[in-house]
Design an enzyme around this catalytic site. Structure first.
Site, PDB file in Angstrom:
ATOM      1  N   HIS A   1      -3.262  -4.218   3.241  1.00 51.48           N
ATOM      2  CA  HIS A   1      -4.325  -3.453   3.991  1.00 51.48           C
ATOM      3  C   HIS A   1      -3.643  -3.159   5.462  1.00 51.48           C
ATOM      4  CE1 HIS A   1      -7.677  -2.100   6.147  1.00 51.48           C
ATOM      5  NE2 HIS A   1      -7.899  -2.821   7.112  1.00 51.48           N
TER       6      HIS A   1
ATOM      7  N   ASP B   1       0.702  -1.237  -0.015  1.00 48.92           N
ATOM      8  CA  ASP B   1      -0.137  -0.154  -0.085  1.00 48.92           C
ATOM      9  C   ASP B   1       0.735   1.358  -0.028  1.00 48.92           C
ATOM     10  OD1 ASP B   1      -1.070  -2.391   1.314  1.00 48.92           O
ATOM     11  OD2 ASP B   1      -2.975  -1.262   1.589  1.00 48.92           O
TER      12      ASP B   1
ATOM     13  N   HIS C   1      -7.179  -7.784   0.019  1.00 45.95           N
ATOM     14  CA  HIS C   1      -7.083  -6.601   0.842  1.00 45.95           C
ATOM     15  C   HIS C   1      -7.763  -6.772   2.115  1.00 45.95           C
ATOM     16  CE1 HIS C   1      -6.034  -2.501   1.224  1.00 45.95           C
ATOM     17  NE2 HIS C   1      -7.187  -2.353   2.047  1.00 45.95           N
TER      18      HIS C   1
ATOM     19  N   GLU D   1      -4.564   2.389  -2.529  1.00 41.91           N
ATOM     20  CA  GLU D   1      -5.716   2.840  -1.967  1.00 41.91           C
ATOM     21  C   GLU D   1      -5.455   3.921  -0.825  1.00 41.91           C
ATOM     22  OE1 GLU D   1      -8.268   1.089   0.505  1.00 41.91           O
ATOM     23  OE2 GLU D   1      -6.665   0.735   1.851  1.00 41.91           O
ATOM     24  N   ASN D   2      -4.533   4.076  -0.517  1.00 41.90           N
ATOM     25  CA  ASN D   2      -3.830   4.921   0.518  1.00 41.90           C
ATOM     26  C   ASN D   2      -3.140   6.304  -0.234  1.00 41.90           C
ATOM     27  OD1 ASN D   2      -3.844   2.453   2.595  1.00 41.90           O
ATOM     28  ND2 ASN D   2      -5.075   4.031   3.153  1.00 41.90           N
TER      29      ASN D   2
ATOM     30  N   ASN E   1     -10.629  -0.922   0.855  1.00 41.91           N
ATOM     31  CA  ASN E   1     -11.768  -0.431   1.657  1.00 41.91           C
ATOM     32  C   ASN E   1     -11.891   1.254   1.564  1.00 41.91           C
ATOM     33  OD1 ASN E   1      -9.345  -0.599   3.395  1.00 41.91           O
ATOM     34  ND2 ASN E   1     -10.503   0.596   4.831  1.00 41.91           N
ATOM     35  N   HIS E   2     -10.726   1.732   1.012  1.00 43.42           N
ATOM     36  CA  HIS E   2     -10.804   3.186   0.830  1.00 43.42           C
ATOM     37  C   HIS E   2     -11.075   3.713  -0.675  1.00 43.42           C
ATOM     38  CE1 HIS E   2      -9.900   4.312   4.899  1.00 43.42           C
ATOM     39  NE2 HIS E   2      -8.625   3.555   4.788  1.00 43.42           N
TER      40      HIS E   2
ATOM     41  N   HIS F   1      -0.475  -3.054   6.217  1.00 50.80           N
ATOM     42  CA  HIS F   1       0.561  -2.050   6.034  1.00 50.80           C
ATOM     43  C   HIS F   1       1.811  -2.296   7.099  1.00 50.80           C
ATOM     44  CE1 HIS F   1      -1.534   1.799   4.852  1.00 50.80           C
ATOM     45  NE2 HIS F   1      -1.999   0.770   4.564  1.00 50.80           N
TER      46      HIS F   1
END
Length: 258
Positions: free
Chosen positions: A175, A10, A150, A41-42, A68-69, A177
């Site tokens: 997810h 990520d 994820h 996603e981050n 999820n983001h 990290h």
């Protein structure tokens, strides 16, 4: 023929994007990576914008996966409909835009990349990723499959690895990290790691300023999370895939710091 697949954890905040831009192409050359999947996603701390996606592609990614983001930055919505090289979790509700898997050409032939999201500890209820994974693999059995799962729970990720052992070339988790020490080839030939880790601030709590995270767990009133300053890192894994069999022949962790 073999294919070396680099999976990158990520990417967190502008610092992670900048670090990726400075180091990904040289790392690919060093490793002999032929194909690269990056979880983005981050990139906006929470979510991904079209501008961030372009930065990740410019850095050397072939495919971007999400989690999820996915919907935190709403300007990504039309972009997901237009860009086939960005995947959102396939087990999101089917009416949501974008695609959850795709077939991509490589120098060694086509591969399928599948993006899934777990259900343990997630704040919403996506469809069952195990049933969906089985359906996709039944329909797409003719080519090697790479899976970004994820998910929060290590047990859920391990279970997915064993479900797909011998049917997917590689399954990796994103997810949390935090990189895990279980990079391996499962008994029937699937490369696996529970979590790739992250690309971003090295002296942080999942990319966040440590003092903010500590205050949050203490129960203090905190503001919006901010990315930590200081040096960065890139974490991921390299999987070598035998394209004739669709099985993994080598799997190892990848890290770059400083």
């Amino acid at each position: 023929m073999e294919l070396n697949v680099l999976a990158v954890g990520d990417v967190v905040a502008p610092a992670g994007l900048n670090y990726l831009g400075k180091h990904l192409r040289s790392l690919k050359r060093e490793l002999g990576a032929d194909f690269c999947v990056v979880n983005g996603e981050n990139a906006a701390m929470v979510g991904l914008t079209p501008a961030h996606a372009e930065q990740i592609f410019d850095a050397g990614a072939d495919v971007i996966t999400l989690g999820n983001h996915t919907w935190n930055q709403r300007d990504i919505v039309p972009y997901l409909g237009d860009c086939p090289y960005i995947l959102r979790p396939a087990n999101f509700p089917p009416q949501q835009p974008g695609r959850g898997w795709g077939v991509f050409e490589t120098k060694a032939g086509p591969v399928l990349v599948l993006n899934l999201i777990g259900r343990c500890g997630m704040p919403f209820g996506p469809d069952n990723p195990f049933l969906l994974a089985e359906r996709v693999l039944r329909e797409e059995a003719a080519r090697p499959v790479l899976v970004d799962f994820h998910a929060e729970a290590t047990s859920e990720k391990l279970a997915m690895g064993y479900l797909l052992d011998g049917r997917a070339a590689a399954v990796w988790g994103t997810h949390t990290h935090v990189p895990t020490a279980d990079c391996q080839i499962l008994p029937s030939g699937t490369g696996y790691v529970t979590d790739l880790g992250m690309t971003g601030p090295a002296r942080s709590v999942l990319g966040v300023m440590p003092e903010q995270s500590v205050a949050n767990f203490r129960g203090d009133l905190t503001g919006r999370f901010k990315p930590a300053p200081g040096p960065c890192k890139l974490e991921g894994a390299l999987f070598t895939v035998d394209m004739a069999t669709g099985r993994c022949t080598a799997a190892r962790r990848v890290e770059r710091h400083g």
